[in-house]
Each structure stands twice: as structure tokens, then as C-alpha cells.
Write a protein that holds these residues in place. Structure first.
Motif: not given
Length: 383
Positions: A25, A33-34, A176-179, A196, A198, A370-372
């Protein structure tokens, strides 16, 4: 972690014990990035990066500790005035790092080994790991294949694995990679679990139409950005491996016919450098109706206006024309083929990441689009 899959796969195949620190995160102006990872083996050798240098030393120590005690840990590195010159992110960001030991006795080792092998071979696969949830589940992993089959487990109810596999497959389909969050037993209710995911997918395609000198420089730029690059031109005398040694594929064919027969997707980039109406008009007619990420065409503003009018005459709509990046590239004052390739590559990145293309100096736009956002915190463990 899959960003260092090739080398890490070799380590695991050699039987080495490894600890992997993965960014799970981020918040603020975090540099990675994650999915970004740093791995350390029992001999102290390290590969990868989680912060571009800001906290690598501290994360390296966490990896060594995980190799000793076999414990998975989640740690937050953030910024505050006191931490600015200590172990922190002086850029003002926050990153959460999951450190997972992959030792010979680790229950997750088979799943990690399979994920790394798939990524190293260039196969599509998604690795889902628990990064927040009930005690004892942290770091549990599930490997999901494109067809929906999966291996490993998250250590909870079977419904959890099925739900997680479905969500991970959806992310894999989009590359896509993300949470994401799901309920502890698979339903979107109750105590949530954070995963997460990947995704390892084949590299996106860049198709360069027009075997000109500018194309050779663009091929090199495309390879640098991680694309699988194809050069296509109808003229065999120019479309040769000797002129484009860095291209993954060289095709001698009329551009629009090749585009009709080849496979593209939502990550594909099409760069039309043919600069000749008999090639680029029928090509762009098809390109602008495909679900690709980017369509750009080279030429002067006068050439662009003439080309746009020709496209309108054959039925291309204004909405379709609005997708065309022409003249292709950002205004860098480029002159040479290399400078022009840089301007084109910069526009592709800006479109992909939502950047404005303006100078960061004096601007008030975010650096990482693209940051959260996440609350900045002092250095320490995440509960």
C-alpha cells in the motif's frame, strides 16, 4: 514481487531461503507502486527495490530477521519532522511493506515458486496475498490462472478462496496489480480481508507502422518501456532485421491488412509513422475503431488536417477522430529521431498514467497521478 520474478525464480530453483519485502500500500508521493519488491537470500544478497533507496537499509534488516525467525511481518514507513533524516521517506510518502520468508519449511513456498515460475516464463497468472485481516492469515497466498483454476489457499473458509480467485482473475484479465477487500468468508460483509493481487501478464504490444529512421529510435524507446514491439511496413527493402535489430517482430504487409489480422487489446499502442495517405488513412480508419490504449500518427499540422478530412470522407466520426493523437508526441522541440522517439514515448506514458505533460517545475499537479492517499505516520509496525 513479480517484477523481479526471473532472478527470484532462479534463487528458489536453487533451493535458497529467501525473504521478500513487497510494497502492499502507498500514500502521498511514494516512489514505488504496490507489487514492487526487494528480496534477500540467506547469504545476504539482495535484488530489487521498494523505495528507490529511502528505506532499503531498514527493509533489508527486516528481511534478514524474517529469514531467522520465519515470521511474516507488515511494517509502515512514513514521514514526520523527526523522521525526515532518519529511516523514512523524505518525499513525504507512506508505504506499507509486507515481509514474507520463503524458506524450505514455509507453507507458502510452493505457491510462491509456482507464481515465480509462471512469471519467469511470461505466462499469465495472478498472486493474491492477505495483507490485512485476522491474526494468523497475514501473507497467506493463492495463485490464480487465466482459466480460473487456482492453487494454494488463504487459510480460511473455502468460500474465501473461491471469492478471492474470482476477484484476482478479474484483475488478471485487465493486467492490473492492486489491492481489494473481501469479507472473511468470501462475502462482502463482516470482518474484511485486504488482498494484494499481483498480475503477471505478457508485455503489452507496441506496433510501429512505417519502416523509417524515426521508427528505429521509437522501437528502442518502446523496448525500454517494456513493450513487445512490432514493426510493420509494406516495403520489404526497408522492413528488415538489419534496420530494426531491437524489434521483437518484423512484418512485411500492408499496414491495415496486418492490423485486421493481428491480436490487440486494451494495452496495445499503435504508432503510425507511414506519413503517406495511401497507407495511413485505411490504417487509421481501422485503428480508431479498436479498443486499444493509444493511436498516434506522425505528420505536420497541415498533414493532420488533410488526413482528418480524408478520414471524415470515409465515415470516421468526430468521436473516433478525438481518439487520434496527431501530430504524435509532446512538444519537446525534438529534431533528431531519438528526440522524436522520446517525445512520442513521453506522450504514451502521459496518456497511460493520466499526466498533463507540463513541466513539474512550478506546477501544482501531483507527481504520481495514480497514487492513493493514505495517512502519513511515524515509522513503526502496522497493527
Amino acid at each position: 514481487m513479480l517484477d523481479i520474478a526471473e532472478e527470484l525464480h532462479r534463487w528458489v530453483e536453487q533451493g535458497r531461503d529467501v525473504a521478500v519485502a513487497t510494497v502492499v500500500a502507498v500514500g502521498g508521493s511514494a516512489p514505488r507502486r504496490p507489487g514492487a519488491a526487494l528480496a534477500v537470500d540467506s547469504a545476504g544478497t539482495a535484488i530489487g527495490s521498494v523505495s528507490g533507496g529511502c528505506v532499503e537499509g531498514a527493509v533489508y534488516d527486516l528481511c534478514q530477521q524474517a529469514l531467522k525467525d520465519g515470521e511474516t511481518v507488515l511494517e509502515r514507513f512514513g514521514y514526520s519532522d523527526e523522521d525526515a533524516f532518519a529511516v523514512g521517506l523524505s518525499c513525504g510518502g507512506v508505504i506499507d511493506i509486507l515481509v514474507t520468508p520463503i524458506r524450505a519449511d514455509s507453507a507458502v513456498r510452493p505457491v510462491f515458486a509456482a507464481a515465480l515460475a509462471a512469471a519467469a516464463r511470461g505466462e499469465a497468472a495472478a498472486l493474491a496475498r492477505i495483507t490485512a485481516g485476522p491474526a494468523g492469515l497475514l501473507g497467506r497466498a493463492l495463485l490464480v490462472r487465466p482459466g480460473g483454476s487456482y492453487e494454494g489457499g488463504l487459510g480460511g473458509h473455502p468460500e474465501l478462496d473461491r471469492t478471492a480467485a474470482g476477484e484476482a482473475r478479474a484483475m488478471l484479465d485487465g493486467g492490473r496489480t492492486g489491492t481489494l477487500e473481501i469479507g472473511e468468508r468470501g462475502a462482502r460483509c463482516g470482518q474484511p480481508l485486504t488482498l494484494l493481487v499481483e498480475s503477471s501478464v505478457p508485455p503489452p504490444r507496441m506496433i510501429v507502422f512505417g519502416a523509417i529512421d524515426f521508427a528505429s529510435a521509437l522501437v528502442r524507446a518502446g523496448k525500454f518501456l517494456g513493450y513487445h514491439v512490432t514493426v510493420c511496413d509494406a516495403r520489404p527493402v526497408f522492413t528488415t532485421a538489419a534496420r530494426f535489430p531491437d524489434a521483437d517482430e518484423i512484418v512485411v504487409a500492408w499496414p491495415h491488412r496486418y492490423l485486421e489480422s493481428t491480436e490487440v487489446d486494451g494495452r496495445t499502442v499503435l504508432c503510425v509513422l507511414t506519413h503517406d495517405a495511401k497507407f495511413d488513412v485505411p490504417l487509421l480508419e481501422r485503428a480508431l475503431r479498436l479498443p486499444v490504449a493509444f493511436v498516434g500518427a506522425m505528420g505536420s499540422r497541415r498533414t493532420h488536417e488533410d488526413r482528418a478530412e480524408r478520414l471524415r470522407e470515409i465515415g470516421v466520426t468526430e468521436l473516433e477522430l478525438a481518439r487520434l493523437h496527431s501530430p504524435i508526441g509532446l512538444d519537446l522541440g525534438a529534431r533528431t529521431p531519438e528526440e522524436t522517439a522520446l517525445s512520442i514515448a513521453a506522450e504514451i506514458v502521459a496518456v497511460r498514467r493520466g499526466g498533463s505533460g507540463v513541466s513539474l517545475t512550478g506546477a501544482h499537479t501531483p507527481i504520481h497521478h495514480d497514487s492513493r492517499s493514505a495517512p502519513a505516520g511515524r515509522i513503526g509496525s502496522v497493527a
